[in-house]
Design a protein around this motif. Structure first.
Motif, PDB file in Angstrom:
ATOM      1  N   THR A 153       2.642   0.911  29.735  1.00 48.92           N
ATOM      2  CA  THR A 153       3.461   0.733  28.543  1.00 48.92           C
ATOM      3  C   THR A 153       3.813   2.079  27.932  1.00 48.92           C
ATOM      4  OG1 THR A 153       2.369  -1.393  28.093  1.00 48.92           O
ATOM      5  CG2 THR A 153       3.573  -0.379  26.281  1.00 48.92           C
ATOM      6  N   TYR A 154       5.104   2.251  27.595  1.00 46.71           N
ATOM      7  CA  TYR A 154       5.598   3.492  27.012  1.00 46.71           C
ATOM      8  C   TYR A 154       6.283   3.199  25.677  1.00 46.71           C
ATOM      9  CZ  TYR A 154       4.783   5.710  31.543  1.00 46.71           C
ATOM     10  OH  TYR A 154       4.198   6.204  32.676  1.00 46.71           O
ATOM     11  N   TYR A 155       6.201   4.173  24.775  1.00 48.19           N
ATOM     12  CA  TYR A 155       6.722   3.988  23.410  1.00 48.19           C
ATOM     13  C   TYR A 155       7.479   5.233  22.951  1.00 48.19           C
ATOM     14  CZ  TYR A 155       6.499   4.294  18.298  1.00 48.19           C
ATOM     15  OH  TYR A 155       6.803   4.487  16.980  1.00 48.19           O
ATOM     16  N   VAL A 193      -1.363   3.067  25.386  1.00 47.71           N
ATOM     17  CA  VAL A 193       0.091   3.174  25.448  1.00 47.71           C
ATOM     18  C   VAL A 193       0.478   4.649  25.547  1.00 47.71           C
ATOM     19  CG1 VAL A 193       2.257   2.797  24.198  1.00 47.71           C
ATOM     20  CG2 VAL A 193       0.461   1.050  24.169  1.00 47.71           C
ATOM     21  N   ILE A 252       6.434  -1.844  30.817  1.00 46.38           N
ATOM     22  CA  ILE A 252       6.746  -2.305  29.465  1.00 46.38           C
ATOM     23  C   ILE A 252       7.201  -1.101  28.650  1.00 46.38           C
ATOM     24  CG2 ILE A 252       5.856  -3.373  27.352  1.00 46.38           C
ATOM     25  CD1 ILE A 252       3.715  -4.732  29.117  1.00 46.38           C
ATOM     26  N   LEU A 301      -0.564  -5.167  25.450  1.00 55.08           N
ATOM     27  CA  LEU A 301       0.539  -4.747  26.323  1.00 55.08           C
ATOM     28  C   LEU A 301       0.038  -3.860  27.455  1.00 55.08           C
ATOM     29  CD1 LEU A 301       3.299  -3.903  23.672  1.00 55.08           C
ATOM     30  CD2 LEU A 301       3.209  -5.916  25.162  1.00 55.08           C
ATOM     31  N   ALA A 302      -0.807  -2.885  27.120  1.00 53.34           N
ATOM     32  CA  ALA A 302      -1.305  -1.954  28.130  1.00 53.34           C
ATOM     33  C   ALA A 302      -2.133  -2.661  29.192  1.00 53.34           C
ATOM     34  CB  ALA A 302      -2.127  -0.852  27.462  1.00 53.34           C
TER      35      ALA A 302
END
Length: 295
Positions: A121-123, A151, A92, A115-116
């Protein structure tokens, strides 16, 4: 036809009830349809053929979220999380403009933790996070909250991902609205090549309109947002208005290629942009599901 014939011919009856019904349908259905255009969440699917992608990543599915602008799809974003979960992604990514105001930090933990729990998940930041009232302080607080919730924040950094015995680089850059002396995309790419020469390199970067810069730097695949699909999408023409208020901006949604680099742009999930907040037409919010294919 004689005058007498015309007099005998029956007059067409008017049906005012039909007109009233049509007006009622328009009055009620019009706003509902427009609201659906602005907030009717959907998952879209795109397969991207990429030269140089290792065989081990063929079929790798990425859920791409962008430009939420503090909006919540259900309490705690449960509707959005449910839709992400149904897609069963392997990765994600969130490409910026998660919030517009420091007060919206309150909605971040539920979304980030959700999400995690689904997939890694990366942002990366967008221009709006840096433009909040809290400025750099708000960005620091946001990055801290995201990290605490599982995240991974990429601030001009990269990680090596492994799948089926293959390796690729996932890099991420802060938005240009950030620190003036931050590492540039070009400098980050040079570092990647020095430390991991020859690896396929994917980049998370908020601004779609910097595609030329990322392509010239050498990145193989870029995931961006920022363009909001062009606000209004016209058949056979694409986006009408850019976030910089230019008409017919380039690279507003979907897949594009410059040289050996490929860009995928999400239409985004929120609506804080021109010409006014909460406006989309033929351009519904999307959770973009991108499947990588070996070219």
């Amino acid at each position: 036809m004689t005058t007498t014939d015309r007099e005998r011919r029956p007059r067409k009856k008017r049906h005012p009830l039909r007109w009233l019904t049509a007006l009622l349908v328009f009055a009620v259905g019009g706003p509902l349809w427009f609201r659906w255009q602005c907030w009717g969440l959907q998952a879209t699917r795109t397969e991207v053929a990429l030269d140089g992608l290792p065989s081990g990543f063929d079929g790798y599915t990425i859920a791409h979220l962008s430009d939420l602008h503090g909006h919540e799809y259900g309490p705690g974003n449960e509707d959005l999380l449910r839709l992400v979960r149904e897609q069963n992604p392997g990765l994600i990514v969130v490409t910026g403009d998660l919030i517009d105001q420091e007060s919206q930090l309150a909605m971040v933990p539920a979304l980030a933790q959700g999400l995690a729990a689904i997939a890694p998940t990366y942002y990366v930041t967008g221009n709006h996070e840096w433009a909040t009232q809290g400025g750099t302080g708000a960005v620091k607080a946001l990055k801290s909250v995201l990290t605490q919730c599982g995240v991974k924040v990429l601030s001009n950094q990269y990680e090596v991902l492994e799948r089926n015995g293959a390796r690729i680089v996932l890099a991420g850059v802060d938005d240009p609205n950030g620190y003036a002396d931050q590492t540039t995309p070009e400098e980050l790419y040079a570092k990647i090549q020095e430390e991991n020469p020859g690896l396929f390199t994917a980049l998370l970067a908020h601004r779609n309109d910097h595609f030329g810069q990322y392509a010239n730097a050498g990145y193989d695949f870029i995931l961006s947002g920022h363009g909001h699909g062009g606000i209004v999408r016209l058949p056979f023409m694409g986006g009408l208005v850019g976030t910089d208020r230019r008409l017919f901006p380039p690279w507003t949604a979907g897949m594009y290629t410059v040289g050996k680099s490929t860009l995928f742009v999400s239409r985004g999930l929120g609506n804080n942009t021109v010409p006014f907040r909460g406006f989309r037409l033929f351009n519904r919010p999307e959770l973009a599901i991108v499947t990588l294919r070996k070219g």
